[in-house]
Design a protein around this motif. Structure first.
Motif, PDB file in Angstrom:
ATOM      1  N   ARG A  31       5.235   0.618   1.785  1.00  0.00           N
ATOM      2  CA  ARG A  31       4.320   1.174   2.794  1.00  0.00           C
ATOM      3  C   ARG A  31       3.611   2.415   2.261  1.00  0.00           C
ATOM      4  NH1 ARG A  31       4.853   1.077   9.129  1.00  0.00           N
ATOM      5  NH2 ARG A  31       4.071  -0.960   8.545  1.00  0.00           N
ATOM      6  N   THR A  41      -8.370   4.022  -3.517  1.00  0.00           N
ATOM      7  CA  THR A  41      -9.554   3.220  -3.817  1.00  0.00           C
ATOM      8  C   THR A  41     -10.780   4.111  -3.961  1.00  0.00           C
ATOM      9  OG1 THR A  41      -8.533   1.536  -2.425  1.00  0.00           O
ATOM     10  CG2 THR A  41     -10.762   1.103  -3.148  1.00  0.00           C
ATOM     11  N   HIS A  84       3.227  -1.466  -5.756  1.00  0.00           N
ATOM     12  CA  HIS A  84       2.811  -2.238  -4.587  1.00  0.00           C
ATOM     13  C   HIS A  84       2.575  -3.698  -4.964  1.00  0.00           C
ATOM     14  CE1 HIS A  84       1.100  -2.397  -0.477  1.00  0.00           C
ATOM     15  NE2 HIS A  84       0.295  -3.304  -0.986  1.00  0.00           N
TER      16      HIS A  84
ATOM     17  N   ARG B  32      -1.621 -12.158   3.270  1.00  0.00           N
ATOM     18  CA  ARG B  32      -1.062 -12.929   2.130  1.00  0.00           C
ATOM     19  C   ARG B  32      -2.183 -13.412   1.211  1.00  0.00           C
ATOM     20  NH1 ARG B  32       4.159 -11.327   3.328  1.00  0.00           N
ATOM     21  NH2 ARG B  32       3.257 -10.215   5.076  1.00  0.00           N
ATOM     22  N   THR B  42      -6.178  -7.370  -9.674  1.00  0.00           N
ATOM     23  CA  THR B  42      -5.663  -6.090 -10.157  1.00  0.00           C
ATOM     24  C   THR B  42      -5.479  -6.143 -11.669  1.00  0.00           C
ATOM     25  OG1 THR B  42      -4.554  -5.513  -8.101  1.00  0.00           O
ATOM     26  CG2 THR B  42      -3.665  -4.531 -10.089  1.00  0.00           C
ATOM     27  N   HIS B  83      -7.943  -6.343   2.515  1.00  0.00           N
ATOM     28  CA  HIS B  83      -6.484  -6.220   2.525  1.00  0.00           C
ATOM     29  C   HIS B  83      -6.031  -4.843   3.015  1.00  0.00           C
ATOM     30  CE1 HIS B  83      -2.403  -6.943   0.871  1.00  0.00           C
ATOM     31  NE2 HIS B  83      -2.449  -5.661   0.557  1.00  0.00           N
TER      32      HIS B  83
HETATM   33  C1  HEM Z   1      -2.018  -5.691  -6.241  1.00  0.00           C
HETATM   34  C2  HEM Z   1      -1.677  -6.687  -5.505  1.00  0.00           C
HETATM   35  C3  HEM Z   1      -1.255  -6.532  -4.052  1.00  0.00           C
HETATM   36  C4  HEM Z   1      -0.327  -7.297  -3.433  1.00  0.00           C
HETATM   37  C5  HEM Z   1       0.433  -8.467  -4.053  1.00  0.00           C
HETATM   38  C6  HEM Z   1      -0.187  -6.821  -2.092  1.00  0.00           C
HETATM   39  C7  HEM Z   1       0.638  -7.377  -1.138  1.00  0.00           C
HETATM   40  C8  HEM Z   1       0.872  -6.878   0.099  1.00  0.00           C
HETATM   41  C9  HEM Z   1       1.682  -7.479   1.117  1.00  0.00           C
HETATM   42  C10 HEM Z   1       2.431  -8.802   0.982  1.00  0.00           C
HETATM   43  C11 HEM Z   1       1.679  -6.662   2.201  1.00  0.00           C
HETATM   44  C12 HEM Z   1       2.385  -6.899   3.519  1.00  0.00           C
HETATM   45  C13 HEM Z   1       3.722  -6.290   3.547  1.00  0.00           C
HETATM   46  C14 HEM Z   1       4.451  -6.614   4.820  1.00  0.00           C
HETATM   47  O1  HEM Z   1       4.245  -7.695   5.388  1.00  0.00           O
HETATM   48  O2  HEM Z   1       5.254  -5.769   5.242  1.00  0.00           O
HETATM   49  C15 HEM Z   1       0.870  -5.523   1.872  1.00  0.00           C
HETATM   50  C16 HEM Z   1       0.642  -4.442   2.699  1.00  0.00           C
HETATM   51  C17 HEM Z   1      -0.280  -3.442   2.427  1.00  0.00           C
HETATM   52  N1  HEM Z   1      -1.127  -3.350   1.353  1.00  0.00           N
HETATM   53 FE1  HEM Z   1      -1.078  -4.539  -0.253  1.00  0.00          FE
HETATM   54  N2  HEM Z   1      -1.030  -5.751  -1.904  1.00  0.00           N
HETATM   55  C18 HEM Z   1      -1.724  -5.547  -3.080  1.00  0.00           C
HETATM   56  C19 HEM Z   1      -2.696  -4.581  -3.306  1.00  0.00           C
HETATM   57  C20 HEM Z   1      -3.085  -3.632  -2.402  1.00  0.00           C
HETATM   58  C21 HEM Z   1      -4.163  -2.684  -2.594  1.00  0.00           C
HETATM   59  C22 HEM Z   1      -5.042  -2.615  -3.840  1.00  0.00           C
HETATM   60  C23 HEM Z   1      -4.215  -1.905  -1.472  1.00  0.00           C
HETATM   61  C24 HEM Z   1      -5.145  -0.761  -1.113  1.00  0.00           C
HETATM   62  C25 HEM Z   1      -6.333  -0.587  -1.598  1.00  0.00           C
HETATM   63  C26 HEM Z   1      -3.174  -2.339  -0.583  1.00  0.00           C
HETATM   64  C27 HEM Z   1      -2.888  -1.792   0.653  1.00  0.00           C
HETATM   65  C28 HEM Z   1      -1.905  -2.215   1.508  1.00  0.00           C
HETATM   66  C29 HEM Z   1      -1.527  -1.551   2.729  1.00  0.00           C
HETATM   67  C30 HEM Z   1      -2.149  -0.283   3.294  1.00  0.00           C
HETATM   68  C31 HEM Z   1      -0.486  -2.315   3.295  1.00  0.00           C
HETATM   69  C32 HEM Z   1       0.280  -2.023   4.590  1.00  0.00           C
HETATM   70  C33 HEM Z   1       1.647  -1.497   4.209  1.00  0.00           C
HETATM   71  C34 HEM Z   1       2.670  -1.665   5.284  1.00  0.00           C
HETATM   72  O3  HEM Z   1       2.416  -2.289   6.326  1.00  0.00           O
HETATM   73  O4  HEM Z   1       3.795  -1.173   5.090  1.00  0.00           O
HETATM   74  N3  HEM Z   1      -2.515  -3.404  -1.168  1.00  0.00           N
HETATM   75  N4  HEM Z   1       0.364  -5.671   0.583  1.00  0.00           N
END
Ligand code: HEM
Lengths: 130, 131
Positions: A31, A41, A84, B32, B42, B83
């Motif tokens: 998170r 970003t 992440h 997802r 990435t 995302h």
């Molecule tokens: C690099 C590959 C990435 C993958 C595989 C990925 C995957 C995920 C997944 C599966 C979730 C959901 C988690 C859950 O259900 O609790 C998530 C949440 C999130 N992602 Fe990513 N993400 C990626 C990149 C990024 C990037 C580049 C950003 C921002 C620019 C980002 C920002 C966020 C945020 C703000 C959340 C919410 C966190 C939370 O609820 O705890 N992600 N990501």
């Protein structure tokens, strides 16, 4: 939300009740790194807009990003991105229903941290060696 | 829900769409899809940044302006913007409980994501079309 009324109903246990574990820390990291990447970003946007604006803007941004504080922030961004990313891949594994057993859960959590640290160091090693 | 006890609506129909975001599985699924895309993009993004190491202004323009860098970069900022908007929405819903502040922050979240996405896209396209 704790509403203490005449009937003191039990609340579900929260963070401070549990003994810290690596799975818990990795969950929190996912998170925090997500939120950090949200703002991180901006680093990419600023770079791209400066490059599109002209040489003086580009040189200025390069100077800031190349300074010691700049490099530290960029290293932090690199680690957040990989932490992440690997954390996200861990979520995809869970989405299939796999990897939820106690032993596997612990191993996956440590693997996430290890992979993110190793990849960040490797990328910066390549970057600085070029 | 203090609904009419004689309502003919089923219990499911009465609560459907009333979650904090008024929707559910679509949000999960888009997180997802964009998360999956983010893995590949990435890696491409990091490789492009590595190529930019030590590049001066003219060199950087050439690298970013090449279609093989510009297109993955466009896809990365697009996917990341969608995302991160979805992700930040969940964080806001988890911690902000006053309805007014929540609606305002959710709106700001959308504005930020759109601005980030479009500003990056504009810059990349300008660099690409000029080279
Ligand atoms: C690099 C590959 C990435 C993958 C595989 C990925 C995957 C995920 C997944 C599966 C979730 C959901 C988690 C859950 O259900 O609790 C998530 C949440 C999130 N992602 Fe990513 N993400 C990626 C990149 C990024 C990037 C580049 C950003 C921002 C620019 C980002 C920002 C966020 C945020 C703000 C959340 C919410 C966190 C939370 O609820 O705890 N992600 N990501």
């Amino acid at each position: 939300m704790a509403r203490t009324g005449p009937t003191e109903r039990p609340l579900s246990p929260h963070l401070q009740i549990y003994k810290p574990s690596i799975t818990m820390v990795m969950s929190i990291f996912h998170r925090i790194t997500g939120a950090a990447l949200f703002f991180g970003t901006l680093l990419l946007v600023v770079f791209l807009v400066a490059l599109a604006s002209g040489k003086s803007a580009f040189d200025q941004v390069q100077w800031i990003y190349g300074s010691l504080p700049g490099k530290l922030v960029l290293f932090g961004y690199t680690w957040a991105l990989f932490q992440h990313m690997f954390g996200g891949i861990r979520h995809f594994i869970w989405d299939t229903g796999a990897g939820l057993e106690r032993g596997t859960r612990m191993k996956l959590a440590w693997a996430t941290l290890g992979a993110s640290l190793a990849t960040s160091v490797l990328v910066w090693f390549i970057y600085l060696a070029r | 829900m203090h609904s009419n006890p004689h309502s003919i609506r089923t219990p499911a129909a009465r609560v459907r769409g009333l979650g904090s975001a008024r929707s559910g599985t679509h949000h999960f699924w888009m997180t997802r899809v964009t998360g999956m895309a983010n893995v590949v993009l990435t890696l491409a993004f990091v490789m492009i940044v590595l190529m930019l190491a030590k590049a001066d202004y003219a060199g950087a323009l050439k690298i970013v302006g090449h279609p093989l860098a510009a297109i993955p970069l466009l896809l990365f900022v697009g996917s990341a913007a969608i995302h991160m908007r979805l992700g930040m929405q969940v964080i806001i819903e988890d911690y902000v409980h006053s309805e007014g502040a929540k609606v305002a922050l959710l709106m700001l979240n959308t504005f930020f994501a759109v601005a980030i996405g479009l500003a990056s896209a504009y810059a990349i396209l300008k660099i690409g079309f000029a080279s």
